[in-house]
Scaffold this motif. Sequence first.
Motif, short mmCIF file in Angstrom:
data_model
loop_
_atom_site.label_atom_id
_atom_site.label_comp_id
_atom_site.label_asym_id
_atom_site.label_seq_id
_atom_site.Cartn_x
_atom_site.Cartn_y
_atom_site.Cartn_z
N THR A 86 7.63 -0.93 -7.58
CA THR A 86 6.81 -1.76 -6.72
C THR A 86 7.62 -2.92 -6.14
N SER A 101 5.91 -5.75 -5.12
CA SER A 101 4.62 -6.42 -5.05
C SER A 101 4.64 -7.66 -4.16
N ASP A 149 2.34 -3.92 -0.64
CA ASP A 149 2.48 -3.23 -1.91
C ASP A 149 2.00 -4.18 -3.01
N THR A 150 1.29 -3.62 -3.97
CA THR A 150 0.80 -4.42 -5.09
C THR A 150 1.15 -3.73 -6.41
N ASP A 151 1.03 -4.46 -7.50
CA ASP A 151 1.32 -3.89 -8.82
C ASP A 151 0.34 -2.78 -9.19
#
Length: 187
Positions: free
Chosen positions: A103, A105, A173-175
């Motif tokens: 990721t 993030s 994008d995220t965790d």
Amino acid sequence: MDKYVLDIFKDHKALKTLNKWSILITLGAFILFYLFEILLTNTTGPALLGWSPLELFVSIILIILVIFLIITVHEAIHGLFFKVFRPGGNVKFGYSRGMFYATSSGEIFKRNEFKIIIIMPFIIITALMLLMWFIIPHASFKYFLALHTGACAGDFYYLHLLHKHPHMQYVEDTDVGMTMYERHPEE
């Protein structure tokens, strides 16, 4: 501003879809690569049949190591392409709830950049394994290709969501998934 948020761990419908896709994609890929093997490589043969217990044990350990290597390379390719599009961004690798991940993030990508980040591990690893299959013919390639293709179900699901929401032009994008935006969120 319109946006779509995917938290893969809270969206039980998405998790069910991913599980179904993973199974169906793996089975479909196995059938496809088995036919590929019969028609083009002529490496069909018994897998692990008639082997001694020691040979089976060593083979199983090797299979696990190869699968782990494929997953590691897959996530590294995601990480590489995150860096290609955001050289200063942070990339984190991990494992959570049965899924390995890479990721970046909080980084925001144009939709086509994100598509490239998502699909490149499938393209690169599949191409390399197919090439290796012709150079070093072995019946095990069909299994590794099918397992990797099935493991790409999450990536294919992200692409599906991008195509389902064509008006979303940016992806954060995220965790735990991704957030798609109609416009850049900082505008």
